[in-house]
Design an enzyme around this catalytic site. Sequence first.
Site, PDB file in Angstrom:
ATOM      1  N   TRP A   1      -1.283   5.412   0.219  1.00  0.00           N
ATOM      2  CA  TRP A   1      -1.816   5.764   1.536  1.00  0.00           C
ATOM      3  C   TRP A   1      -2.784   4.722   2.094  1.00  0.00           C
ATOM      4  O   TRP A   1      -3.436   4.961   3.092  1.00  0.00           O
ATOM      5  CB  TRP A   1      -2.529   7.118   1.450  1.00  0.00           C
ATOM      6  CG  TRP A   1      -1.666   8.201   0.900  1.00  0.00           C
ATOM      7  CD1 TRP A   1      -0.827   9.029   1.602  1.00  0.00           C
ATOM      8  CD2 TRP A   1      -1.530   8.587  -0.483  1.00  0.00           C
ATOM      9  NE1 TRP A   1      -0.188   9.888   0.759  1.00  0.00           N
ATOM     10  CE2 TRP A   1      -0.596   9.644  -0.534  1.00  0.00           C
ATOM     11  CE3 TRP A   1      -2.108   8.140  -1.677  1.00  0.00           C
ATOM     12  CZ2 TRP A   1      -0.226  10.261  -1.731  1.00  0.00           C
ATOM     13  CZ3 TRP A   1      -1.743   8.742  -2.865  1.00  0.00           C
ATOM     14  CH2 TRP A   1      -0.814   9.793  -2.887  1.00  0.00           C
ATOM     15  N   ASP A   2      -2.923   3.564   1.447  1.00  0.00           N
ATOM     16  CA  ASP A   2      -3.920   2.566   1.853  1.00  0.00           C
ATOM     17  C   ASP A   2      -5.331   3.143   1.757  1.00  0.00           C
ATOM     18  O   ASP A   2      -6.165   2.937   2.624  1.00  0.00           O
ATOM     19  CB  ASP A   2      -3.641   2.055   3.277  1.00  0.00           C
ATOM     20  CG  ASP A   2      -4.468   0.821   3.634  1.00  0.00           C
ATOM     21  OD1 ASP A   2      -5.117   0.251   2.742  1.00  0.00           O
ATOM     22  OD2 ASP A   2      -4.483   0.447   4.829  1.00  0.00           O
ATOM     23  N   TYR A   3      -5.589   3.861   0.681  1.00  0.00           N
ATOM     24  CA  TYR A   3      -6.898   4.460   0.463  1.00  0.00           C
ATOM     25  C   TYR A   3      -7.792   3.522  -0.347  1.00  0.00           C
ATOM     26  O   TYR A   3      -8.300   3.882  -1.423  1.00  0.00           O
ATOM     27  CB  TYR A   3      -6.747   5.814  -0.235  1.00  0.00           C
ATOM     28  CG  TYR A   3      -6.379   6.963   0.676  1.00  0.00           C
ATOM     29  CD1 TYR A   3      -6.628   6.925   2.049  1.00  0.00           C
ATOM     30  CD2 TYR A   3      -5.796   8.124   0.153  1.00  0.00           C
ATOM     31  CE1 TYR A   3      -6.301   8.001   2.875  1.00  0.00           C
ATOM     32  CE2 TYR A   3      -5.474   9.202   0.973  1.00  0.00           C
ATOM     33  CZ  TYR A   3      -5.722   9.131   2.332  1.00  0.00           C
ATOM     34  OH  TYR A   3      -5.406  10.201   3.142  1.00  0.00           O
TER      35      TYR A   3
ATOM     36  N   ASP B   1       0.787  -1.226   0.000  1.00  0.00           N
ATOM     37  CA  ASP B   1       0.000   0.000   0.000  1.00  0.00           C
ATOM     38  C   ASP B   1       0.824   1.283   0.000  1.00  0.00           C
ATOM     39  O   ASP B   1       0.394   2.293  -0.558  1.00  0.00           O
ATOM     40  CB  ASP B   1      -0.904   0.033   1.236  1.00  0.00           C
ATOM     41  CG  ASP B   1      -1.988  -1.026   1.178  1.00  0.00           C
ATOM     42  OD1 ASP B   1      -2.070  -1.720   0.162  1.00  0.00           O
ATOM     43  OD2 ASP B   1      -2.743  -1.166   2.150  1.00  0.00           O
TER      44      ASP B   1
END
Length: 649
Positions: free
Chosen positions: A325-327, A287
């Site tokens: 950003w691990d979005y 990520d």
Amino acid sequence: MPNHINIIACLFIFVFLTPPWTLFGQENDREWPAYGGDPGGMRHAALSRISPENVNRLKVAWTYRTGELEYYRNNDAAEKAAFEATPLMVEGVLYLSTPSNRVIALDAATGAEKWTFDPEVNLKDDYSEITSRGVSTWPGSDVARKDLERRIYLATIDGRLIALSAATGKPISDFGKNGSIDLRKGIGPISVTSPPAIIGNTLITGSSMGDNQRLDYERGVVRAFDVLTGKLKWSWDPIPRRTGDPAKATWKGKKAAQTGAANAWSILSVDPDRDLVFIPTTSPSPDYYGGERIGKNEYANSIVALRGSTGELVWHFQTVHHDLWDYDNAAQPALISVERDGVEVPAVAVGTKMGHIFLLHRETGKSLFPVEERPVPPSVVPGEQAYPTQPFPVLPRPVGPQHTGVSDAWGLTEADRKMAEKRMASLRNEGPFTPPSLQGTMVAPSNAGGVHWGGVSYDPERNLLITNINRLVAVVRLIPREKLQEEEGKNEALLRAETGLQEGTPYVLKRDYLFARNESGLQMQTKPPWGTLLAIDMNSGELKWEVPLGYMYDPQTYPESVNWGSINFGGALTTAGGLTFVAASLDGFFRAFDTETGELLWQNQLPAGGQSTPMSYLLAGKQYVVISAGGHGKLGTPLGDYVVAYALE
């Protein structure tokens, strides 16, 4: 008074003041046949028996205990378990799943157990999370196959798709192999935590997998199976690997083809009339470092519309380019209708972790409100190339902590605030989409939201989209792999932070949040509120109201904490009666708000954490509101095994 006037008066009272369902026989039962209430996930109950005027009379009607806690003995499951299920209600029966993937059928009027099924998942295996958000049922309201018995479908954390008889809970022997399909075959050790979608005679499922441990995760394929036989109908890979696919050019680098994930672990939505299934995809692996997959990375971090019958790509809309950003798109896309120039337009409402809410035309994927590509900060990590722009919706305006700085430092004491200031001043912070860095970056909103898997609810009578959000800031740092031990030795806080090895890349991830843990518990380091509930007018795109949701500090010690909000996981339910029901917060209360104003009207303490999404149905003239209350191991809310039904006394 003459007798005929008495008769007229009595008739007036009888006809106009008596509920209509008592005049013409029992009102039809109203079911909840899909996870989100309907196949498009509006999470709205067209029921008005419970209203702002009488919600204060809402009481527990029945409580059922699943016995789940016994399944956590002699293993570490409790640390990862979360009871996140939303039950279904069809034909007077509730169907739900537990974190260990047991399926339970209950009498919807009394909560009496009808049957249970145990797939015997080995809870000692290394799962990222032990949960199940629910089951699916066929035939649904859109399938007229009355010659076959109703079926219940379960997808498990150990990678199976199971078909059960709704009447008995026994596996359907001619589905797959003895009622089960091995979803890991040909893919690898995936899990499934969300119920499969059903469109016509087709089952569609995504998958879940761990984050940040390596580059070459399993492929995040979405697959469709025949609802009767279990035979594979089609599959779609969110990472373009076919020569000639124009999206393939947006994945550059020698290792780009090794990238995995971009999977769909959340809930899928379907539009049977248009033969469309809507897929919320996630970040490619890993990520927080994308140096091996330079480019826009199309189809990942997107809402993708596929033809339900064939798997053909119809359109896609990317919510984040080149995610660092691990979005993930964690929320179920909500299929709603809005008005444009006096015409009703079919739409998809998308809530995201970034606090961005996109409204897309359901047939084309074009945004119904303006979206701007704005410049965002570059990466300073060697080997990384952050994408230079990101999509920002002009309306609705982004919600949550979009710009967090040292001036937002907070603490219960002046010393706590100073500590927060010092920490924040040491971190890179250039606004939304500031990339991860070697010094450490503030990420606002964090990977916990904005809008998380709890998603959105839509009240069509009031044209209001309701969602609960987190206002939590993450701290992300990349460490050159060869320096990990040295850096951890110099920084005790770094040692305690979450570690993602990101094997196959030059960097190890360290992730934490802007709170501190000390002898007095969790100390938040940014200004409240930390969790809110809000309403957006989807015709105008304007925020109508926003209120704190729950609390995290003891109100007897800190009276103002009732205005500070809480980190929350789980979603909201709206009703035609003008109420929004939501739990989700860490304080363990189940609450009802006035949908028009956001005023808190009612609350009740649950017997365990309520990190789930409620549902509602009408049965024998009585409206019930039901929620799973079993807590969340990672959040530390009280664990339990309760299903609680409420009705007017």
